[in-house]
Motif scaffolding. Structure first.
Motif, PDB file in Angstrom:
ATOM      1  N   ASN A   1     -55.830  -1.024  84.093  1.00 13.71           N
ATOM      2  CA  ASN A   1     -54.438  -0.669  83.782  1.00 13.71           C
ATOM      3  C   ASN A   1     -54.210  -0.536  82.276  1.00 13.71           C
ATOM      4  O   ASN A   1     -53.066  -0.502  81.828  1.00 13.71           O
ATOM      5  CB  ASN A   1     -53.489  -1.733  84.336  1.00 13.71           C
ATOM      6  N   CYS A   2     -55.294  -0.481  81.505  1.00 15.26           N
ATOM      7  CA  CYS A   2     -55.151  -0.498  80.044  1.00 15.26           C
ATOM      8  C   CYS A   2     -54.757   0.885  79.514  1.00 15.26           C
ATOM      9  O   CYS A   2     -55.332   1.893  79.900  1.00 15.26           O
ATOM     10  CB  CYS A   2     -56.470  -0.940  79.405  1.00 15.26           C
ATOM     11  N   ASP A   3     -53.773   0.881  78.609  1.00 15.45           N
ATOM     12  CA  ASP A   3     -53.346   2.139  77.974  1.00 15.45           C
ATOM     13  C   ASP A   3     -54.154   2.434  76.722  1.00 15.45           C
ATOM     14  O   ASP A   3     -54.141   3.548  76.215  1.00 15.45           O
ATOM     15  CB  ASP A   3     -51.860   2.051  77.578  1.00 15.45           C
TER      16      ASP A   3
ATOM     17  N   PHE B   1     -57.667 -11.351  81.195  1.00 16.62           N
ATOM     18  CA  PHE B   1     -57.337 -10.513  80.052  1.00 16.62           C
ATOM     19  C   PHE B   1     -58.110  -9.202  80.174  1.00 16.62           C
ATOM     20  O   PHE B   1     -59.006  -9.061  81.016  1.00 16.62           O
ATOM     21  CB  PHE B   1     -57.650 -11.225  78.721  1.00 16.62           C
ATOM     22  N   CYS B   2     -57.744  -8.243  79.330  1.00 16.81           N
ATOM     23  CA  CYS B   2     -58.320  -6.900  79.417  1.00 16.81           C
ATOM     24  C   CYS B   2     -59.628  -6.842  78.631  1.00 16.81           C
ATOM     25  O   CYS B   2     -59.638  -7.148  77.430  1.00 16.81           O
ATOM     26  CB  CYS B   2     -57.313  -5.889  78.881  1.00 16.81           C
ATOM     27  N   PHE B   3     -60.702  -6.439  79.287  1.00 18.64           N
ATOM     28  CA  PHE B   3     -61.995  -6.348  78.616  1.00 18.64           C
ATOM     29  C   PHE B   3     -62.082  -5.115  77.712  1.00 18.64           C
ATOM     30  O   PHE B   3     -63.051  -4.943  76.982  1.00 18.64           O
ATOM     31  CB  PHE B   3     -63.125  -6.302  79.643  1.00 18.64           C
ATOM     32  N   SER B   4     -61.062  -4.252  77.769  1.00 18.53           N
ATOM     33  CA  SER B   4     -61.065  -3.061  76.924  1.00 18.53           C
ATOM     34  C   SER B   4     -60.368  -3.320  75.595  1.00 18.53           C
ATOM     35  O   SER B   4     -60.918  -3.050  74.532  1.00 18.53           O
ATOM     36  CB  SER B   4     -60.380  -1.909  77.670  1.00 18.53           C
ATOM     37  N   CYS B   5     -59.131  -3.896  75.642  1.00 16.52           N
ATOM     38  CA  CYS B   5     -58.375  -4.090  74.398  1.00 16.52           C
ATOM     39  C   CYS B   5     -58.271  -5.560  74.003  1.00 16.52           C
ATOM     40  O   CYS B   5     -57.795  -5.869  72.903  1.00 16.52           O
ATOM     41  CB  CYS B   5     -56.980  -3.481  74.511  1.00 16.52           C
ATOM     42  N   GLY B   6     -58.661  -6.481  74.881  1.00 15.36           N
ATOM     43  CA  GLY B   6     -58.654  -7.905  74.537  1.00 15.36           C
ATOM     44  C   GLY B   6     -57.280  -8.553  74.601  1.00 15.36           C
ATOM     45  O   GLY B   6     -57.085  -9.638  74.062  1.00 15.36           O
TER      46      GLY B   6
ATOM     47  N   GLY C   1     -52.791 -10.253  80.081  1.00 10.52           N
ATOM     48  CA  GLY C   1     -51.624  -9.817  80.859  1.00 10.52           C
ATOM     49  C   GLY C   1     -51.816  -8.539  81.636  1.00 10.52           C
ATOM     50  O   GLY C   1     -50.970  -8.170  82.431  1.00 10.52           O
ATOM     51  N   HIS C   2     -52.937  -7.818  81.414  1.00 12.58           N
ATOM     52  CA  HIS C   2     -53.217  -6.651  82.252  1.00 12.58           C
ATOM     53  C   HIS C   2     -54.726  -6.531  82.422  1.00 12.58           C
ATOM     54  O   HIS C   2     -55.495  -7.055  81.619  1.00 12.58           O
ATOM     55  CB  HIS C   2     -52.614  -5.362  81.661  1.00 12.58           C
ATOM     56  N   ALA C   3     -55.089  -5.828  83.476  1.00  7.72           N
ATOM     57  CA  ALA C   3     -56.516  -5.635  83.751  1.00  7.72           C
ATOM     58  C   ALA C   3     -57.011  -4.379  83.041  1.00  7.72           C
ATOM     59  O   ALA C   3     -56.225  -3.511  82.664  1.00  7.72           O
ATOM     60  CB  ALA C   3     -56.734  -5.512  85.258  1.00  7.72           C
TER      61      ALA C   3
HETATM   62 ZN   LIG Z   1     -56.032  -3.382  77.648  1.00 11.48          ZN
END
Ligand SMILES: [Zn+2]
Length: 253
Positions: A223-225, A210-215, A218-220
């Protein structure tokens, strides 16, 4: 032909009175046979920004799913596969005992219904066991945990004794999680008499990448927007992963 091109062509072929005579009518018997086939099928999508290799998926996924009988697998869309099970027990295991991962990326499985096509399916939820820590003993009972769990997702199961009481360092709640939303790190709980609110800390078993930026799963992070959590580097991290609990299947990949 990709899925967008197919949609464009379908729209161009809208059914009109001039071509209605050419509609093929499928008998109820044949339709019924087709519907029975759905009982052996699932559609799975790997949530990854990388393209998944078809042959690698076909080779490894039956082992990851712990399938006892053969599984026929074919590509039906972008990172999306149709799985045709030889065993209904294997199929039920895959549908009920997730989440599943393919090299740590989440694979969401859906059972198509009626005349649904793979492109009609929405892969937006997964079942998962959540461990709830820092719970007062008085809240360690299934009715209260159902209330708490409903703030995480649709409650599927609660680990409790026959008397409804839970015991241990944490409580376990199984929920259907909306994976389009950020993971929750905790739930605040308070009694009706306005006691001091308690933060129930949540850890997730067999949590995929999972994305450590937005939680969101499905994306790293790269690759977070989302820019909403910039500067909050400790908001999400591997600490959201629970150690697997007794009786829980260990992830293979
Ligand atoms: Zn993200």
């Amino acid at each position: 032909m990709d899925s967008e091109e197919i949609v464009r062509r379908v729209n161009a072929l809208k059914l009109s009175s001039s071509n209605k005579d050419g509609v093929v009518i499928i008998s109820a018997d044949l339709t019924s046979q087709g519907l029975q086939r759905l009982d052996s099928c699932l559609v799975g999508k790997v949530l990854s920004s990388k393209a998944v290799n078809r042959d690698t998926f076909r080779t490894h996924m039956p082992r990851i799913l712990q399938a006892k009988k053969p599984v026929n697998i074919e590509v039906v869309g972008e990172n999306t596969f149709l799985l045709d099970f030889h065993s209904v027990i294997d199929r039920r295991h895959v549908l009920m005992d997730g989440p599943w991962t393919f090299f740590k990326d989440l694979v969401v499985f859906k059972a198509p219904q009626g005349l649904q096509k793979p492109a009609d399916l929405v892969f937006d939820e997964m079942p998962i066991w959540v461990q709830c820590y820092n719970i007062p003993i008085v809240f360690m009972q299934s009715t209260i945990l159902r209330n708490i769990g409903s703030k995480i997702g649709q409650v599927l199961d609660i680990e409790a004794g026959d008397d409804g009481n839970c015991i241990g360092r944490f409580a376990r709640v199984r929920v259907m999680l909306d994976i389009t939303k950020p993971l929750k790190q905790g739930i605040w709980v308070q009694t009706e008499e306005k006691s001091e609110a308690v933060c129930i800390v949540l850890l997730y078993e067999r949590l995929p990448n999972f994305c450590f930026s937005c939680g969101i799963i499905g994306h790293a992070q790269r690759n977070c927007d989302s820019k909403s959590n910039e500067g909050q580097s400790d908001k999400y991290g591997n600490w959201l992963r629970a150690q697997s609990s007794a009786g829980v299947r260990s992830p293979i990949v």
